[in-house]
Write a protein that holds these residues in place. Structure first.
Motif, PDB file in Angstrom:
ATOM      1  N   ALA A   1       4.101   2.183   2.154  1.00  0.00           N
ATOM      2  CA  ALA A   1       5.081   3.209   1.957  1.00  0.00           C
ATOM      3  C   ALA A   1       4.614   4.428   1.762  1.00  0.00           C
ATOM      4  O   ALA A   1       3.095   4.633   1.477  1.00  0.00           O
ATOM      5  CB  ALA A   1       5.598   2.927   0.416  1.00  0.00           C
ATOM      6  N   THR A   2       4.943   5.795   1.944  1.00  0.00           N
ATOM      7  CA  THR A   2       4.848   7.053   1.801  1.00  0.00           C
ATOM      8  C   THR A   2       5.874   7.672   1.482  1.00  0.00           C
ATOM      9  O   THR A   2       7.002   7.466   1.727  1.00  0.00           O
ATOM     10  CB  THR A   2       4.013   7.592   3.004  1.00  0.00           C
ATOM     11  OG1 THR A   2       3.502   8.865   2.846  1.00  0.00           O
ATOM     12  CG2 THR A   2       4.808   7.680   4.255  1.00  0.00           C
TER      13      THR A   2
ATOM     14  N   ILE B   1       0.689  -0.986   0.059  1.00  0.00           N
ATOM     15  CA  ILE B   1      -0.056  -0.137  -0.023  1.00  0.00           C
ATOM     16  C   ILE B   1       0.902   1.341   0.222  1.00  0.00           C
ATOM     17  O   ILE B   1       1.816   1.252   0.771  1.00  0.00           O
ATOM     18  CB  ILE B   1      -0.854  -0.054   1.276  1.00  0.00           C
ATOM     19  CG1 ILE B   1      -1.841  -1.223   1.403  1.00  0.00           C
ATOM     20  CG2 ILE B   1      -1.598   1.044   1.279  1.00  0.00           C
ATOM     21  CD1 ILE B   1      -2.491  -1.496   2.496  1.00  0.00           C
ATOM     22  N   PHE B   2       0.644   2.310  -0.683  1.00  0.00           N
ATOM     23  CA  PHE B   2       1.351   3.309  -0.834  1.00  0.00           C
ATOM     24  C   PHE B   2       0.506   4.712  -1.127  1.00  0.00           C
ATOM     25  O   PHE B   2      -0.612   4.534  -1.704  1.00  0.00           O
ATOM     26  CB  PHE B   2       2.631   3.207  -2.074  1.00  0.00           C
ATOM     27  CG  PHE B   2       2.023   2.874  -3.296  1.00  0.00           C
ATOM     28  CD1 PHE B   2       1.688   4.136  -4.308  1.00  0.00           C
ATOM     29  CD2 PHE B   2       1.724   1.558  -3.673  1.00  0.00           C
ATOM     30  CE1 PHE B   2       1.030   3.700  -5.505  1.00  0.00           C
ATOM     31  CE2 PHE B   2       1.180   1.280  -4.905  1.00  0.00           C
ATOM     32  CZ  PHE B   2       1.267   2.306  -5.765  1.00  0.00           C
ATOM     33  N   GLY B   3       0.965   5.759  -0.960  1.00  0.00           N
ATOM     34  CA  GLY B   3       0.181   6.933  -1.318  1.00  0.00           C
ATOM     35  C   GLY B   3       0.399   8.083  -0.133  1.00  0.00           C
ATOM     36  O   GLY B   3       1.383   8.162   0.767  1.00  0.00           O
TER      37      GLY B   3
ATOM     38  N   LEU C   1       2.274   8.353  11.255  1.00  0.00           N
ATOM     39  CA  LEU C   1       1.668   6.748  10.535  1.00  0.00           C
ATOM     40  C   LEU C   1       2.239   5.693  11.114  1.00  0.00           C
ATOM     41  O   LEU C   1       1.748   4.589  11.118  1.00  0.00           O
ATOM     42  CB  LEU C   1       1.900   7.203   9.023  1.00  0.00           C
ATOM     43  CG  LEU C   1       1.429   6.037   8.146  1.00  0.00           C
ATOM     44  CD1 LEU C   1       0.126   5.796   8.313  1.00  0.00           C
ATOM     45  CD2 LEU C   1       2.047   6.380   6.717  1.00  0.00           C
ATOM     46  N   LYS C   2       3.463   5.681  11.360  1.00  0.00           N
ATOM     47  CA  LYS C   2       4.392   4.482  11.724  1.00  0.00           C
ATOM     48  C   LYS C   2       3.764   4.002  13.068  1.00  0.00           C
ATOM     49  O   LYS C   2       3.631   2.681  13.168  1.00  0.00           O
ATOM     50  CB  LYS C   2       5.812   4.747  11.855  1.00  0.00           C
ATOM     51  CG  LYS C   2       6.645   3.550  12.425  1.00  0.00           C
ATOM     52  CD  LYS C   2       8.044   4.058  12.834  1.00  0.00           C
ATOM     53  CE  LYS C   2       8.825   2.609  13.512  1.00  0.00           C
ATOM     54  NZ  LYS C   2      10.227   3.077  13.853  1.00  0.00           N
ATOM     55  N   THR C   3       3.425   4.870  13.860  1.00  0.00           N
ATOM     56  CA  THR C   3       2.820   4.606  15.278  1.00  0.00           C
ATOM     57  C   THR C   3       1.556   3.878  15.102  1.00  0.00           C
ATOM     58  O   THR C   3       1.094   2.984  15.738  1.00  0.00           O
ATOM     59  CB  THR C   3       2.776   5.812  16.092  1.00  0.00           C
ATOM     60  OG1 THR C   3       4.310   6.186  16.244  1.00  0.00           O
ATOM     61  CG2 THR C   3       2.432   5.480  17.611  1.00  0.00           C
TER      62      THR C   3
ATOM     63  N   GLY D   1       3.188  -8.778  10.004  1.00  0.00           N
ATOM     64  CA  GLY D   1       2.525  -7.439   9.578  1.00  0.00           C
ATOM     65  C   GLY D   1       3.439  -6.645   8.676  1.00  0.00           C
ATOM     66  O   GLY D   1       4.777  -7.302   8.174  1.00  0.00           O
ATOM     67  N   PRO D   2       3.330  -5.558   8.062  1.00  0.00           N
ATOM     68  CA  PRO D   2       3.979  -4.865   7.077  1.00  0.00           C
ATOM     69  C   PRO D   2       5.140  -4.228   7.400  1.00  0.00           C
ATOM     70  O   PRO D   2       5.356  -3.561   8.752  1.00  0.00           O
ATOM     71  CB  PRO D   2       2.994  -3.799   6.810  1.00  0.00           C
ATOM     72  CG  PRO D   2       2.149  -3.388   7.866  1.00  0.00           C
ATOM     73  CD  PRO D   2       2.220  -4.591   8.737  1.00  0.00           C
ATOM     74  N   VAL D   3       6.034  -4.087   6.576  1.00  0.00           N
ATOM     75  CA  VAL D   3       7.360  -3.214   6.947  1.00  0.00           C
ATOM     76  C   VAL D   3       6.816  -1.924   6.326  1.00  0.00           C
ATOM     77  O   VAL D   3       6.196  -1.604   5.403  1.00  0.00           O
ATOM     78  CB  VAL D   3       8.705  -3.863   5.912  1.00  0.00           C
ATOM     79  CG1 VAL D   3       8.245  -3.705   4.401  1.00  0.00           C
ATOM     80  CG2 VAL D   3       9.710  -3.074   6.357  1.00  0.00           C
ATOM     81  N   PHE D   4       7.373  -0.814   7.217  1.00  0.00           N
ATOM     82  CA  PHE D   4       7.174   0.790   6.778  1.00  0.00           C
ATOM     83  C   PHE D   4       8.212   1.373   6.060  1.00  0.00           C
ATOM     84  O   PHE D   4       9.569   1.086   6.510  1.00  0.00           O
ATOM     85  CB  PHE D   4       6.714   1.324   8.149  1.00  0.00           C
ATOM     86  CG  PHE D   4       6.480   2.845   7.915  1.00  0.00           C
ATOM     87  CD1 PHE D   4       5.598   3.145   7.014  1.00  0.00           C
ATOM     88  CD2 PHE D   4       6.983   3.730   8.659  1.00  0.00           C
ATOM     89  CE1 PHE D   4       5.082   4.558   6.704  1.00  0.00           C
ATOM     90  CE2 PHE D   4       6.936   5.164   8.475  1.00  0.00           C
ATOM     91  CZ  PHE D   4       5.946   5.342   7.707  1.00  0.00           C
ATOM     92  N   LEU D   5       7.891   1.725   4.860  1.00  0.00           N
ATOM     93  CA  LEU D   5       8.950   2.511   4.060  1.00  0.00           C
ATOM     94  C   LEU D   5       8.677   4.108   3.998  1.00  0.00           C
ATOM     95  O   LEU D   5       7.751   4.558   3.210  1.00  0.00           O
ATOM     96  CB  LEU D   5       8.735   2.008   2.723  1.00  0.00           C
ATOM     97  CG  LEU D   5       8.793   0.324   2.469  1.00  0.00           C
ATOM     98  CD1 LEU D   5       8.570  -0.085   0.958  1.00  0.00           C
ATOM     99  CD2 LEU D   5      10.101  -0.015   2.791  1.00  0.00           C
ATOM    100  N   PRO D   6       9.351   4.556   4.840  1.00  0.00           N
ATOM    101  CA  PRO D   6       9.044   6.310   4.911  1.00  0.00           C
ATOM    102  C   PRO D   6      10.035   6.873   3.792  1.00  0.00           C
ATOM    103  O   PRO D   6      11.157   6.172   3.226  1.00  0.00           O
ATOM    104  CB  PRO D   6       9.634   6.610   6.173  1.00  0.00           C
ATOM    105  CG  PRO D   6      10.538   5.564   6.675  1.00  0.00           C
ATOM    106  CD  PRO D   6      10.187   4.387   5.947  1.00  0.00           C
ATOM    107  N   GLU D   7       9.699   7.821   3.257  1.00  0.00           N
ATOM    108  CA  GLU D   7      10.265   8.335   2.208  1.00  0.00           C
ATOM    109  C   GLU D   7      10.802   7.721   1.054  1.00  0.00           C
ATOM    110  O   GLU D   7      11.944   7.638   0.516  1.00  0.00           O
ATOM    111  CB  GLU D   7      11.517   9.335   2.756  1.00  0.00           C
ATOM    112  CG  GLU D   7      11.147  10.448   3.816  1.00  0.00           C
ATOM    113  CD  GLU D   7      12.201  10.960   4.218  1.00  0.00           C
ATOM    114  OE1 GLU D   7      13.252  10.384   5.189  1.00  0.00           O
ATOM    115  OE2 GLU D   7      12.627  12.234   4.222  1.00  0.00           O
ATOM    116  N   ALA D   8       9.797   7.091   0.697  1.00  0.00           N
ATOM    117  CA  ALA D   8      10.061   5.821  -0.482  1.00  0.00           C
ATOM    118  C   ALA D   8       9.997   6.312  -1.797  1.00  0.00           C
ATOM    119  O   ALA D   8       9.443   7.260  -1.930  1.00  0.00           O
ATOM    120  CB  ALA D   8       9.177   4.655  -0.112  1.00  0.00           C
TER     121      ALA D   8
END
Length: 472
Positions: free
Chosen positions: A338-339, A313-315, A346-348, A371-378
């Motif tokens: 990802a965002t 999921i991204f956006g 959002l991570k929390t 659970g998902p891996v979080f991708l900031p500034e992706a």
């Protein structure tokens, strides 16, 4: 919530966000008879209006101060003032937003001072000129959107007597979803001020003759009176305080703030309806109970297919959080989220979602845990790699994700902004019980299409190829 580091290179390739001023243009399109002027090079405004126009399939006019080499060296004050003169002469707007760009911010243009001086020189002291500092390198278009809403309120809002309405502040969602939120408010019998409201201005009916500024948008007087509301419902759980227009109304005018997720998904829509009940005391009408029941029925119908979904999921953060919750409550496992921004809140929030559904969620594979891996500034190179490593079979997000389909064979459910490779981005419907049902159908049918288009070949490769009873 596991976070994947993305700092192993110095630049992003095809980032998962756009620049700040693009996002800041959109709220002004949701204010009645409003226009925007970009203080920067002409190429910036051309790119931005084309980008927005391709998504909404509507003409989008954006002015420019047309900074050139001379203005870059000696300052662009004269260009900005001339641009404002031309904008007023051609469009006769009731409000103008002035946004900066990378160039204007780098040379240190003080648009607040220039704007105030312009109004004094033209004897227009009461004209609502809203300045918003939006360097392209500052934040993503999501923060640009929310900052523009906050600056509009700071310029227009005035202490007002209580009028019994509620304020509803929305992030960047489709005009179709804006219309659904208004329908829910009206069904609940709520008197409200929605900001911004581009449900008509960026998805206008065909009319003749053509109007330079389409009708619609939140009225200026309604914005001025927002401090007199009984409460503010802000769909902005991922917003940092410095970008929160609802927090501004709470701190400056003591308007009680209810910070809510977007009403996409069963739980989020329930939260929205319960908040309306709490603020107004209105009962839930039978029509909404039926729509909720149909959504529950759709969830039951689709669950036997959705359990196999492993999505990336991204956006924009607010939409990403709502989509992640909707997937989890329907058995679709997000393997990556990802965002384009930093996404600290959002991570929390995603961690809380993960913990809530952890007992029922399958392992995401490769020893990475539940659970998902979080991708900031992706960017999409990182997202492609992560989707491949984690075995994603579904992507949910805007048109930038088409590369996941082209390069990795992962089908894309288009959602959010921008949608450039399909028509109808302005009509994508996902809000409320009815919209969530439609969104769920899109997810389920995409998974079914992928399964039914290739499962015979996969079975053949797995069980028959190379054996003595090979049929080919």
């Amino acid at each position: 919530m596991e976070e994947q580091a993305v700092s192993y290179r110095s630049v992003n390739e095809n980032p998962c966000h756009m620049c700040m001023p693009i996002g800041a243009i959109l709220p002004f399109k949701g204010v009645e008879r409003s226009m925007v002027l970009i203080h920067g090079s002409q190429g910036c405004s051309t790119y931005m209006r084309r980008h927005i126009s391709e998504h909404f399939n509507e003409p989008v006019d954006v002015g420019s101060s047309s900074l050139n080499e001379k203005g870059t060296v000696y300052g662009g004050e004269a260009n900005l003032k001339q641009g404002l003169d031309n904008l007023i002469k051609i469009y006769h707007p009731s409000l103008i937003g002035v946004l900066t760009t990378c160039l204007a911010e780098t040379i240190g243009e003080d648009i607040d001072r220039i704007g105030q001086e312009y109004l004094r020189e033209r004897k227009m002291d009461n004209f609502p000129l809203v300045t918003v500092p939006t360097p392209g390198y500052g934040h993503s278009h999501s923060e640009g959107f929310s900052l523009a809403v906050k600056r509009i309120l700071a310029r227009l809002a005035r202490k007002s007597p209580s009028h019994g309405r509620i304020n509803v502040l929305v992030p960047n969602i489709s005009p179709a979803d804006l219309r659904e939120i208004k329908r829910l408010l009206e069904i609940m019998g709520v008197r409200y001020t929605l900001l911004p409201d581009f449900s008509e201005t960026l998805d206008a009916p065909f009319t003749s003759p053509y109007h330079k500024i389409p009708s619609g948008g939140t009225g200026l007087n309604s914005i001025r009176e927002m401090p007199g509301a009984i409460a503010t419902l802000q769909m902005g759980v991922t917003l940092e305080e410095g970008f929160s227009p609802g927090k501004y109304l709470e701190e400056e005018y003591r308007v009680p703030l209810f910070n809510l997720p977007l009403p996409i998904g069963l739980e989020n829509t329930d939260t929205f309806i319960r908040s309306l009940q709490k603020v107004t005391g209105a009962p839930v009408p039978e029509i909404l109970l039926k729509e909720r029941g149909r959504l529950l029925d759709a969830m039951v119908d689709a669950h036997k297919y959705n359990f196999a979904g492993r999505c990336i999921i991204f956006g924009e953060p607010e939409l990403v959080y709502a989509m992640a919750g909707t997937c989890l409550e329907n058995g679709v496992t997000p393997v990556a989220v990802a965002t384009g921004g930093k996404g600290a809140k959002l991570k929390t929030l995603l961690q809380t979602l993960r913990d809530r559904y952890a007992a029922d969620a399958p392992d995401t594979g490769n020893g990475k845990g539940v659970g998902p891996v979080f991708l900031p500034e992706a960017d999409f190179d990182i997202m492609r790699r992560t989707a491949r490593e984690r075995g994603a079979n579904l992507a949910i997000g805007h048109s930038g994700g088409k590369y996941l389909t082209e390069k990795e064979g992962i089908p894309l459910v288009r959602m959010g902004f921008p949608i450039h490779d399909r028509v109808g981005g302005q009509r994508i419907f996902s809000a409320g019980y009815a919209g969530t049902t439609v969104f769920l159908d899109r997810i389920t049918n995409t998974l079914l299409e992928r399964k039914l288009s290739g499962y015979r070949e996969r079975i053949y490769r797995q069980f028959y190829r190379g054996k003595k009873y090979d049929l080919v």
